[in-house]
Write a protein that holds these residues in place. Structure first.
Motif, mmCIF file in Angstrom:
data_model
loop_
_atom_site.group_PDB
_atom_site.id
_atom_site.type_symbol
_atom_site.label_atom_id
_atom_site.label_comp_id
_atom_site.label_asym_id
_atom_site.label_seq_id
_atom_site.Cartn_x
_atom_site.Cartn_y
_atom_site.Cartn_z
ATOM 1 N N TYR A 72 9.650 -4.491 2.442
ATOM 2 C CA TYR A 72 9.704 -3.265 1.693
ATOM 3 C C TYR A 72 10.711 -2.495 2.383
ATOM 4 O O TYR A 72 11.441 -1.498 1.776
ATOM 5 C CB TYR A 72 8.344 -2.538 1.594
ATOM 6 N N LEU A 73 10.835 -2.485 3.766
ATOM 7 C CA LEU A 73 11.828 -1.719 4.506
ATOM 8 C C LEU A 73 12.745 -2.864 5.368
ATOM 9 O O LEU A 73 12.309 -3.558 5.598
ATOM 10 C CB LEU A 73 11.024 -0.764 5.707
ATOM 11 N N ILE A 74 13.911 -2.337 5.657
ATOM 12 C CA ILE A 74 14.991 -2.781 6.661
ATOM 13 C C ILE A 74 15.400 -2.047 7.453
ATOM 14 O O ILE A 74 15.664 -0.928 7.174
ATOM 15 C CB ILE A 74 15.841 -3.899 6.038
ATOM 16 N N SER A 75 15.284 -2.491 8.927
ATOM 17 C CA SER A 75 15.716 -1.293 9.928
ATOM 18 C C SER A 75 16.986 -1.936 10.562
ATOM 19 O O SER A 75 17.374 -2.857 10.755
ATOM 20 C CB SER A 75 14.400 -1.197 10.807
ATOM 21 N N ARG A 76 17.620 -0.952 11.117
ATOM 22 C CA ARG A 76 18.897 -1.096 11.968
ATOM 23 C C ARG A 76 18.726 -0.086 13.183
ATOM 24 O O ARG A 76 18.103 0.848 13.024
ATOM 25 C CB ARG A 76 19.956 -1.208 11.211
ATOM 26 N N HIS A 77 19.541 -0.490 14.226
ATOM 27 C CA HIS A 77 19.623 0.671 15.286
ATOM 28 C C HIS A 77 21.217 1.321 14.823
ATOM 29 O O HIS A 77 22.070 0.867 14.660
ATOM 30 C CB HIS A 77 19.825 -0.121 16.734
ATOM 31 N N GLU A 78 20.907 2.695 15.298
ATOM 32 C CA GLU A 78 21.904 3.557 14.858
ATOM 33 C C GLU A 78 22.063 4.463 16.055
ATOM 34 O O GLU A 78 21.178 4.975 16.601
ATOM 35 C CB GLU A 78 21.579 4.522 13.782
ATOM 36 N N ARG A 79 23.292 4.395 16.652
ATOM 37 C CA ARG A 79 23.575 5.122 17.834
ATOM 38 C C ARG A 79 23.979 6.750 17.460
ATOM 39 O O ARG A 79 24.928 6.840 16.684
ATOM 40 C CB ARG A 79 24.948 4.501 18.333
ATOM 41 N N THR A 80 23.193 7.617 17.938
ATOM 42 C CA THR A 80 23.437 9.074 17.902
ATOM 43 C C THR A 80 23.813 9.605 19.195
ATOM 44 O O THR A 80 22.851 9.880 20.094
ATOM 45 C CB THR A 80 22.569 9.882 17.185
ATOM 46 N N GLY A 81 25.313 9.692 19.855
ATOM 47 C CA GLY A 81 25.373 10.310 20.992
ATOM 48 C C GLY A 81 25.019 8.969 22.089
ATOM 49 O O GLY A 81 25.438 8.049 21.830
ATOM 50 N N ARG A 82 24.144 9.533 23.025
ATOM 51 C CA ARG A 82 23.735 8.467 23.802
ATOM 52 C C ARG A 82 22.423 7.538 23.562
ATOM 53 O O ARG A 82 22.237 6.583 24.212
ATOM 54 C CB ARG A 82 23.363 9.252 25.034
ATOM 55 N N ARG A 83 21.756 8.317 22.521
ATOM 56 C CA ARG A 83 20.595 7.412 22.234
ATOM 57 C C ARG A 83 20.724 6.681 21.113
ATOM 58 O O ARG A 83 21.460 6.890 20.152
ATOM 59 C CB ARG A 83 19.376 8.577 21.847
#
Ligand code: ZN
Length: 101
Positions: free
Chosen positions: A57-68
């Motif tokens: 139902y959901l799909i995830s990905r990593h997103e970079r915001t600054g250092r995190r």
């Protein structure tokens, strides 16, 4: 039975509802749920998000915001179908629970 068991389905639908509007992330959802009176810890929410992802139902990905980096979840087509079906069921339950018919 805990409140978590009782409200688990509602919370999952709530998550899908917001994911259908825009990509979501864990802390944002915790805040949104708090606004609605649900106190959820990350330890409770994350397994739910993983479960929804496992279900397709959901799909995830990593997103970079600054250092995190943070994990962003988006609803899938399958998730939208499930949400639409749940909406019908919720409407029916609402009718019985709230409107009294
Ligand atoms: Zn909401």
């Amino acid at each position: 039975m805990t409140d978590k068991d009782l409200y688990g389905g509602l919370i999952r639908l709530h998550i899908l509802h917001h994911a259908a509007e825009e990509p979501i992330f864990g802390l944002g959802i915790i805040e949104e749920l708090r606004r609605h009176g649900y106190e959820m810890s990350a330890g409770t929410l994350y397994p739910m998000l993983h479960g929804l992802e496992k279900k397709g139902y959901l799909i995830s990905r990593h997103e970079r915001t600054g250092r995190r980096t943070r994990r962003i979840y988006e609803i899938t087509k399958q998730g939208r179908v499930a949400l639409a079906q749940a909406r019908t069921k919720v409407r029916e339950l609402f009718g019985e629970l709230i409107e009294g018919y």
